[in-house]
Design an enzyme around this catalytic site. Structure first.
Site, PDB file in Angstrom:
ATOM      1  N   GLY A 148       0.773  -1.088   0.021  1.00 33.64           N
ATOM      2  CA  GLY A 148      -0.031  -0.035  -0.124  1.00 33.64           C
ATOM      3  C   GLY A 148       0.690   1.427   0.119  1.00 33.64           C
TER       4      GLY A 148
ATOM      5  N   GLU B  22       4.316   3.896   6.037  1.00 31.94           N
ATOM      6  CA  GLU B  22       3.103   3.262   5.794  1.00 31.94           C
ATOM      7  C   GLU B  22       1.918   4.102   5.098  1.00 31.94           C
ATOM      8  OE1 GLU B  22       1.386   0.659   5.614  1.00 31.94           O
ATOM      9  OE2 GLU B  22       1.085  -0.398   7.163  1.00 31.94           O
ATOM     10  N   ASP B  23       1.352   3.545   4.424  1.00 31.08           N
ATOM     11  CA  ASP B  23       0.174   4.097   3.698  1.00 31.08           C
ATOM     12  C   ASP B  23      -0.979   4.461   4.805  1.00 31.08           C
ATOM     13  OD1 ASP B  23      -0.592   1.378   4.418  1.00 31.08           O
ATOM     14  OD2 ASP B  23      -1.711   1.223   2.686  1.00 31.08           O
TER      15      ASP B  23
ATOM     16  N   ASP C 291      -4.340   2.201  11.010  1.00 29.84           N
ATOM     17  CA  ASP C 291      -6.005   1.938  11.275  1.00 29.84           C
ATOM     18  C   ASP C 291      -6.039   1.242  12.583  1.00 29.84           C
ATOM     19  OD1 ASP C 291      -8.726   1.656  10.656  1.00 29.84           O
ATOM     20  OD2 ASP C 291      -8.410  -0.358   9.680  1.00 29.84           O
TER      21      ASP C 291
ATOM     22  N   LYS D  81      -6.200   6.956  10.908  1.00 34.65           N
ATOM     23  CA  LYS D  81      -7.793   6.778  11.396  1.00 34.65           C
ATOM     24  C   LYS D  81      -7.572   6.413  12.705  1.00 34.65           C
ATOM     25  CE  LYS D  81      -9.343   3.826   8.057  1.00 34.65           C
ATOM     26  NZ  LYS D  81     -10.102   3.077   7.045  1.00 34.65           N
TER      27      LYS D  81
ATOM     28  N   PHE E  88     -13.759   4.211   4.549  1.00 32.11           N
ATOM     29  CA  PHE E  88     -12.766   3.179   3.649  1.00 32.11           C
ATOM     30  C   PHE E  88     -12.364   3.747   2.513  1.00 32.11           C
ATOM     31  CE2 PHE E  88     -11.080  -0.220   1.325  1.00 32.11           C
ATOM     32  CZ  PHE E  88     -10.066  -0.846   2.420  1.00 32.11           C
ATOM     33  N   VAL E  89     -11.212   3.934   2.292  1.00 32.87           N
ATOM     34  CA  VAL E  89     -10.574   4.756   1.468  1.00 32.87           C
ATOM     35  C   VAL E  89      -9.522   4.036   0.302  1.00 32.87           C
ATOM     36  CG1 VAL E  89     -10.443   7.056   2.601  1.00 32.87           C
ATOM     37  CG2 VAL E  89      -8.626   5.643   2.727  1.00 32.87           C
TER      38      VAL E  89
ATOM     39  N   ASP F 276      -5.696  -0.017  -1.573  1.00 38.05           N
ATOM     40  CA  ASP F 276      -6.666  -0.964  -2.303  1.00 38.05           C
ATOM     41  C   ASP F 276      -7.844  -1.111  -1.605  1.00 38.05           C
ATOM     42  OD1 ASP F 276      -5.161  -2.463  -0.714  1.00 38.05           O
ATOM     43  OD2 ASP F 276      -6.146  -3.998  -1.702  1.00 38.05           O
TER      44      ASP F 276
ATOM     45  N   ARG G 245      -5.246   1.146  -6.644  1.00 34.67           N
ATOM     46  CA  ARG G 245      -4.132   1.858  -6.336  1.00 34.67           C
ATOM     47  C   ARG G 245      -3.346   2.808  -6.954  1.00 34.67           C
ATOM     48  NH1 ARG G 245      -2.179  -1.905  -1.894  1.00 34.67           N
ATOM     49  NH2 ARG G 245      -2.720  -4.072  -2.246  1.00 34.67           N
TER      50      ARG G 245
HETATM   51  P1  IMP Z   1      -4.099  -1.799  10.743  1.00 37.74           P
HETATM   52  O1  IMP Z   1      -3.212  -2.851  11.014  1.00 37.74           O
HETATM   53  O2  IMP Z   1      -5.248  -1.924  11.114  1.00 37.74           O
HETATM   54  O3  IMP Z   1      -3.572  -0.358  11.278  1.00 37.74           O
HETATM   55  O4  IMP Z   1      -4.149  -1.635   9.052  1.00 37.74           O
HETATM   56  C1  IMP Z   1      -3.005  -1.253   8.452  1.00 37.74           C
HETATM   57  C2  IMP Z   1      -3.340  -1.807   6.909  1.00 37.74           C
HETATM   58  O5  IMP Z   1      -4.655  -2.098   6.478  1.00 37.74           O
HETATM   59  C3  IMP Z   1      -2.817  -0.605   5.914  1.00 37.74           C
HETATM   60  O6  IMP Z   1      -1.516  -0.672   5.716  1.00 37.74           O
HETATM   61  C4  IMP Z   1      -3.836  -1.009   4.686  1.00 37.74           C
HETATM   62  O7  IMP Z   1      -3.281  -1.976   3.995  1.00 37.74           O
HETATM   63  C5  IMP Z   1      -5.103  -1.420   5.305  1.00 37.74           C
HETATM   64  N1  IMP Z   1      -6.082  -0.317   5.543  1.00 37.74           N
HETATM   65  C6  IMP Z   1      -6.476   0.041   6.589  1.00 37.74           C
HETATM   66  N2  IMP Z   1      -7.597   1.074   6.261  1.00 37.74           N
HETATM   67  C7  IMP Z   1      -7.842   1.137   5.074  1.00 37.74           C
HETATM   68  C8  IMP Z   1      -8.574   1.821   4.064  1.00 37.74           C
HETATM   69  O8  IMP Z   1      -9.419   2.812   4.503  1.00 37.74           O
HETATM   70  N3  IMP Z   1      -8.377   1.529   2.920  1.00 37.74           N
HETATM   71  C9  IMP Z   1      -7.485   0.695   2.354  1.00 37.74           C
HETATM   72  N4  IMP Z   1      -6.574  -0.199   3.237  1.00 37.74           N
HETATM   73  C10 IMP Z   1      -6.943   0.191   4.544  1.00 37.74           C
HETATM   74 MG    MG Z   2      -3.891  -3.031   2.003  1.00 39.59          MG
END
Ligand code: IMP
Ligand code: MG
Length: 181
Positions: free
Chosen positions: A45, A100-101, A104, A132, A154-155, A161, A167
């Site tokens: 991402g 990181e992208d 979350d 977020k 959700f973006v 993606d 992407r």
């Molecule tokens: P976390 O482990 O929940 O913090 O998730 C991080 C990963 O979840 C990111 O690197 C993304 O790949 C994916 N992710 C979380 N939110 C989104 C979103 O809104 N759109 C797309 N991918 C997301």
């Molecule tokens: Mg992803």
């Protein structure tokens, strides 16, 4: 402008992203100009953000890539994080910057960070394009540098993606909820 019908609207425009990347590049340059940092791209991402960010840094850097995934093809984190570092990525004694992208629940970066700290980097910081905060599961987990804090949508786009699609959009857009519900 290419706006697929699944995308409800643009949340962060190409211009806003450009300006923010420039700003983050300046801050990172200031912090790392004498450190030859190892810029680690968390695939897949963050690849688009990463490519722009390293070019906004006006100092020597080295680049490398790690893989982490917690999502299947849905929009809700599975909780289990898969994570792999190439055997060649040597981080001991290095000033490491994880790129990181989106942050979350923070399960992904929490796992990656804890694992990496066991290899004794000299320092380890996190840059994320999006955050977020309302979705955090790992309480208190934050990035050192954040581009945009956003609401709980959700973006997609600019590397992010849904089921491996979108992407390549040059902006960050909100996915229509009916696409995944
Ligand atoms: P976390 O482990 O929940 O913090 O998730 C991080 C990963 O979840 C990111 O690197 C993304 O790949 C994916 N992710 C979380 N939110 C989104 C979103 O809104 N759109 C797309 N991918 C997301
Ligand atoms: Mg992803």
């Amino acid at each position: 402008m290419y706006l697929p019908y699944e995308v409800e609207k643009v949340l962060v425009s190409e211009e806003e992203i450009k300006a923010k990347v420039k700003e983050l590049g300046k801050l990172l340059t200031e912090e790392y100009k004498d450190k030859n940092p190892l810029m680690l791209c968390v695939l897949k991402g963050s690849v688009v953000f990463y490519a722009d960010l390293i070019r906004a840094m006006e100092c020597p850097v080295e680049i490398d890539f790690i893989r982490a995934s917690s999502y299947g093809s849905g929009t809700v984190s599975g909780g289990k994080v898969n994570f792999s570092v190439g055997a060649h990525v040597e981080i001991e004694g290095r000033d490491v910057v994880l790129v990181e992208d989106i942050l979350d629940t923070a399960r992904t970066l929490y796992t990656v960070k804890s694992e990496m700290l066991r290899s004794n980097p000299k320092s380890l910081k996190i840059v994320t394009l999006l955050d977020k905060p309302s979705r955090r599961v790992v309480k208190g987990f934050t990035a050192d540098y954040t581009g945009f804090a956003i609401e709980d949508h959700f973006v997609v786009g600019y590397g992010l993606d849904y089921a491996e699609r979108f992407r390549n959009l040059p902006y960050v857009g909100i996915l229509k909820p009916e696409v995944y519900s």
